[in-house]
Write an enzyme that holds these catalytic residues in place. Sequence first.
Site, PDB file in Angstrom:
ATOM      1  N   HIS A  68      32.697  37.725  35.907  1.00 26.16           N
ATOM      2  CA  HIS A  68      33.651  37.617  37.138  1.00 26.16           C
ATOM      3  C   HIS A  68      33.917  36.247  37.482  1.00 26.16           C
ATOM      4  O   HIS A  68      35.108  36.101  37.561  1.00 26.16           O
ATOM      5  CB  HIS A  68      32.554  38.054  37.938  1.00 26.16           C
ATOM      6  CG  HIS A  68      33.265  38.296  39.355  1.00 26.16           C
ATOM      7  ND1 HIS A  68      33.791  39.248  39.992  1.00 26.16           N
ATOM      8  CD2 HIS A  68      33.391  37.420  40.413  1.00 26.16           C
ATOM      9  CE1 HIS A  68      33.989  39.252  41.342  1.00 26.16           C
ATOM     10  NE2 HIS A  68      33.940  38.052  41.362  1.00 26.16           N
ATOM     11  N   GLU A  69      33.077  35.260  37.364  1.00 30.94           N
ATOM     12  CA  GLU A  69      33.601  33.764  37.918  1.00 30.94           C
ATOM     13  C   GLU A  69      34.411  33.374  36.826  1.00 30.94           C
ATOM     14  O   GLU A  69      35.109  32.470  37.255  1.00 30.94           O
ATOM     15  CB  GLU A  69      32.291  33.249  38.080  1.00 30.94           C
ATOM     16  CG  GLU A  69      31.301  33.661  39.119  1.00 30.94           C
ATOM     17  CD  GLU A  69      31.722  33.885  40.351  1.00 30.94           C
ATOM     18  OE1 GLU A  69      32.895  33.067  40.755  1.00 30.94           O
ATOM     19  OE2 GLU A  69      31.223  34.700  41.295  1.00 30.94           O
ATOM     20  N   HIS A 126      37.977  34.257  37.904  1.00 24.33           N
ATOM     21  CA  HIS A 126      38.482  33.367  38.969  1.00 24.33           C
ATOM     22  C   HIS A 126      38.672  31.990  38.283  1.00 24.33           C
ATOM     23  O   HIS A 126      39.734  31.541  38.346  1.00 24.33           O
ATOM     24  CB  HIS A 126      37.259  33.188  39.865  1.00 24.33           C
ATOM     25  CG  HIS A 126      36.923  33.996  40.867  1.00 24.33           C
ATOM     26  ND1 HIS A 126      37.981  34.790  41.735  1.00 24.33           N
ATOM     27  CD2 HIS A 126      35.743  34.748  41.239  1.00 24.33           C
ATOM     28  CE1 HIS A 126      37.348  35.809  42.373  1.00 24.33           C
ATOM     29  NE2 HIS A 126      36.190  35.927  42.219  1.00 24.33           N
ATOM     30  N   HIS A 178      42.113  32.216  36.696  1.00 22.67           N
ATOM     31  CA  HIS A 178      43.074  32.097  37.639  1.00 22.67           C
ATOM     32  C   HIS A 178      43.436  30.729  38.410  1.00 22.67           C
ATOM     33  O   HIS A 178      44.670  30.519  38.655  1.00 22.67           O
ATOM     34  CB  HIS A 178      42.360  32.997  38.999  1.00 22.67           C
ATOM     35  CG  HIS A 178      43.671  33.595  39.945  1.00 22.67           C
ATOM     36  ND1 HIS A 178      43.215  34.061  41.153  1.00 22.67           N
ATOM     37  CD2 HIS A 178      45.095  33.585  39.928  1.00 22.67           C
ATOM     38  CE1 HIS A 178      44.290  34.438  41.999  1.00 22.67           C
ATOM     39  NE2 HIS A 178      45.397  34.160  41.137  1.00 22.67           N
TER      40      HIS A 178
END
Length: 698
Positions: free
Chosen positions: A477-478, A481, A484
């Site tokens: 998940h992280e 990010h 991104h």
Amino acid sequence: MQAAATPEMADHPFRGVWDTPFGVPPFERITPEHFRPAFESGLAEQRREIEAIAVNPAEPSFDNTIAALELSGRTLRRVSAVFFNLAGAHTNDAIQAVEREMAPVLAKHRNAIFMNEALFRRVERLYDQRENLGLDAEQRRVLDRYRTIFTRAGAQLGPEGKKRLAEITERLATLGTQFSQNVLADEKDYALVLDGEGDLAGLPGFLRASAAQAAGERGLPGKHVITLSRSSIEPFLQFSSRRDLREQAFRAWTGRGERGGATDNKAIVAEMVALRAERAKLLGFPTFAHFKLSDMMAKTPEAVRQLLDQVWQPARARAEQEAGALQALVREEGGNFELAPWDWRYYAEKLRQREHAFDEAQIKPYLQLDKMIEAAFHTAGRLFGLQFKELHGLPVYHPDVRVFEVQDANGRHVGLFLGDYFGRPSKRSGAWMSSFRIQEKLAGEIRPTIVNVMNFSKGAAGAPTLLSFDDARTLFHEFGHALHGLLSDVTYPLIAGTNVATDFVELPSQLYEHWLSRPEILGRFAVHERTGEPMPKALLDKVLAARNFHQGFATVEYVASALVDMEFHLLPSVDALDVTAFETAALDKIGMPKEIVMRHRTPHFTHVFSGDGYSAGYYSYLWSEVLDADAFKAFDETGDVFDPATAQRLEQFIYAAGYRREPAAAYHAFRGRAPEVEALLEKRGFRAAPAGQPSGEV
Ligand SMILES: [Zn+2]
């Protein structure tokens, strides 16, 4: 021009150019005493720059106003980035003192910029002429965003309104800082000390090892310590057969911020909710939720409500079935008590072992931290052609931090990735992505430095760190990010990387989790810590099949938090709010099952009260999940989860695009249509996948 310099201001390490590799902060030269003077000179520098833009006698142009605003505040940005990263990941009393002092000062500074009348008039002039300025699409977007930011900050208000609004934002900043420091204090303060075999009953080897490690760090050799960090408390609740200790730990965990005394957050919450409502009203919105959502992808509280309701009903029904099965198990084992919240995880784990014939302790040896990092990197290679090389000897803020250089398929530098994986008392709980430097091209080609911060329990000395499946998912998940931030390819910092609407920003992270569950990834990187053997196919299948186990519980826990967050911020005005009573009433209204507690209770709901970030915005994760489930289906539909054409569109319109477009338009450009909620309901197991369609990622 030089500000009147005190000796320490003259040589604080934030002045001048950093000659470190890739411009990483020279951590070894930075001490807490540097922050105050560095903030002061950064603030003074930006004040001078802003004043020069506002009083510029030349006609407003994009360059002399918008681009100039974008270029202002370099020192302040640099100081803030280092400071707030340390405040979250490696804090101490000195940093906390500066944090309390600076929060209102920074809020005031921001107010002064976005309420500056002369400056706002220039932005308005440009906005009125926007069709005739010859702007490209990105410049046009940046101008629009600035105008929105100015009006939402109250630039159009009269002097009285401006004054009050400024007071409110400064006060909110102070309260938000106090809120998170109180939670951290309650977490730091607590340790469940286990002494002897009786206290350890039921705990598997990995948990004993990390609890021994935690005890050692606290100067309690030979004992075991459970902390309130999720990766310590959750497995404890899952495995400890000592019902009394489970209850004790659970009460401490869910009572953070609510223990009375100096660290109690209830009065802070009441004041914050009141101030937010008043702020919204000043800006012409009926409630804070209306104000907040008007600048989100969701746009209105009704749209959020509709989604939450759609999910709440089936989730609650499912959770009640789950509770019934757990109660039956309690009886079957001769227990003569009603299932309580501190029993749920323990009996659920037993049921999982029975129904799916494996337990967490069986999976953990296959989920080594280093292998999971490799898996996340490998996935980025397959999708976006990225390569990762570990670098040694660069300055870091803690010896546990690892540094990687990221390159594209042609070996071009993309950015730096820092991984800070282990829990420690100086770190706040949870997991997050942040940056030391964001991508931009305005002041030359600047590539980002991104960090992922986790709270995994470190393996015993010499042994690998082992993760739970949830931990591994958090890591992916992280890292989503992080990508991104890393892949960002825009000119203007305002719209770079993760600077997008809160209900859109979880798309890149949650979408990335899907690849972890793929046999292509898990089958290759989930290898046994001792034998190096891949996870047996049968176990892998069981793990994947069990992912929908207790989705009722997980969804209820989450949606209850999202609904309570929304209820607080739909209050049109607030006077002497009883926070606990309000929370209870909101939960009664939706029929919260008594065996389940909100994932984040109000007094420690840092998403919502440590700052503005996720206030009236906790729904964002579910909103983004509609998008991520639907987006992954785009890969599934091609029959190749690494389909190059789909990956290329994903990079172009989502991961590299920052806030260049409105979220709905960006999604449409990627998917060729608007998002549909069906994939989410299928993913959570609340609805069967239509026949002939691939069902999620199994
Ligand atoms: Zn996230």
